[in-house]
Design a protein around this motif. Sequence first.
Motif, PDB file in Angstrom:
ATOM      1  N   TYR A  61      41.896   4.676 -43.127  1.00 16.14           N
ATOM      2  CA  TYR A  61      41.542   3.838 -41.996  1.00 16.14           C
ATOM      3  C   TYR A  61      42.360   2.556 -41.974  1.00 16.14           C
ATOM      4  O   TYR A  61      42.767   2.058 -43.019  1.00 16.14           O
ATOM      5  N   GLN A  62      42.557   2.014 -40.791  1.00 19.81           N
ATOM      6  CA  GLN A  62      43.247   0.739 -40.627  1.00 19.81           C
ATOM      7  C   GLN A  62      42.465  -0.342 -41.384  1.00 19.81           C
ATOM      8  O   GLN A  62      41.247  -0.374 -41.359  1.00 19.81           O
ATOM      9  N   GLY A  63      43.179  -1.189 -42.127  1.00 18.96           N
ATOM     10  CA  GLY A  63      42.555  -2.249 -42.907  1.00 18.96           C
ATOM     11  C   GLY A  63      42.188  -1.841 -44.319  1.00 18.96           C
ATOM     12  O   GLY A  63      41.908  -2.681 -45.163  1.00 18.96           O
ATOM     13  N   ALA A  64      42.172  -0.537 -44.596  1.00 16.18           N
ATOM     14  CA  ALA A  64      41.806  -0.033 -45.927  1.00 16.18           C
ATOM     15  C   ALA A  64      43.017  -0.081 -46.854  1.00 16.18           C
ATOM     16  O   ALA A  64      44.114  -0.482 -46.458  1.00 16.18           O
ATOM     17  N   SER A  65      42.797   0.342 -48.084  1.00 17.58           N
ATOM     18  CA  SER A  65      43.886   0.529 -49.050  1.00 17.58           C
ATOM     19  C   SER A  65      44.010   2.012 -49.322  1.00 17.58           C
ATOM     20  O   SER A  65      43.025   2.747 -49.245  1.00 17.58           O
ATOM     21  N   VAL A  66      45.212   2.451 -49.651  1.00 17.29           N
ATOM     22  CA  VAL A  66      45.434   3.859 -49.943  1.00 17.29           C
ATOM     23  C   VAL A  66      46.457   3.978 -51.061  1.00 17.29           C
ATOM     24  O   VAL A  66      47.315   3.110 -51.225  1.00 17.29           O
ATOM     25  N   ILE A  67      46.336   5.061 -51.818  1.00 12.17           N
ATOM     26  CA  ILE A  67      47.318   5.360 -52.865  1.00 12.17           C
ATOM     27  C   ILE A  67      48.071   6.612 -52.445  1.00 12.17           C
ATOM     28  O   ILE A  67      47.459   7.658 -52.204  1.00 12.17           O
ATOM     29  N   LEU A  68      49.405   6.495 -52.349  1.00 15.12           N
ATOM     30  CA  LEU A  68      50.261   7.644 -52.051  1.00 15.12           C
ATOM     31  C   LEU A  68      50.696   8.222 -53.398  1.00 15.12           C
ATOM     32  O   LEU A  68      51.511   7.620 -54.094  1.00 15.12           O
ATOM     33  N   PRO A  69      50.141   9.383 -53.785  1.00  9.79           N
ATOM     34  CA  PRO A  69      50.391   9.919 -55.124  1.00  9.79           C
ATOM     35  C   PRO A  69      51.829  10.407 -55.310  1.00  9.79           C
ATOM     36  O   PRO A  69      52.399  11.057 -54.437  1.00  9.79           O
ATOM     37  N   CYS A  70      52.387  10.073 -56.476  1.00 10.85           N
ATOM     38  CA  CYS A  70      53.711  10.560 -56.863  1.00 10.85           C
ATOM     39  C   CYS A  70      53.806  10.503 -58.386  1.00 10.85           C
ATOM     40  O   CYS A  70      53.547   9.469 -58.987  1.00 10.85           O
TER      41      CYS A  70
END
Length: 186
Positions: A61-70
């Motif tokens: 969601y907009q305003g949230a944090s996210v982790i792009l796994p690599c």
Amino acid sequence: MGLLLLVPLLLLPGSYGLPFYNGFYYSNSANDQNPGNGHGKDLLNGVKLVVETPEETLFTYQGASVILPCRYRYEPALVSPRRVRIKWWKLSENGAPEKDVLVAIGLRHRSFGDYQGRVHLRQDKEHDVSLEIQDLRLEDYGRYRCEVIDGLEDESGLVELELRGWGCVSSHLSHMLGRQFRDRRR
């Protein structure tokens, strides 16, 4: 003078018959025991660099944090760690230029543009180079590339990010409607 330097170079053992480019001799095998196949094999030691990213699209969601796994690994596994360079960038859409997001070597990193102060690498585990993006914005959706560079070898993977929720829809609609009204006034 140049001829005097060239003669000793030609007399080096093992250099006969090998192609010479950019100041390096190249061989199709390491000590003629491990033929390379051109599919990510490091010809110097027979180690393959592998980068792993999720195949499925990530939703947030907009305003949230996210982790792009690599994550990355070596096949076969290495006994001693190597110093690698990590590069994350957002792929272009509709012919726009790609955007650099972050580059890192070890614990040193640099973020770029609108990503400054909002991104960092999650290096909690060995070989984890996941990207954390905080305070997600509408323009953050899209495809990101994670590239791991080890000397002359590099491999990469893609992560796709989509934003969901009413905040995203209303922001997107107001952006589109605003553009429509601007275009009508011209």
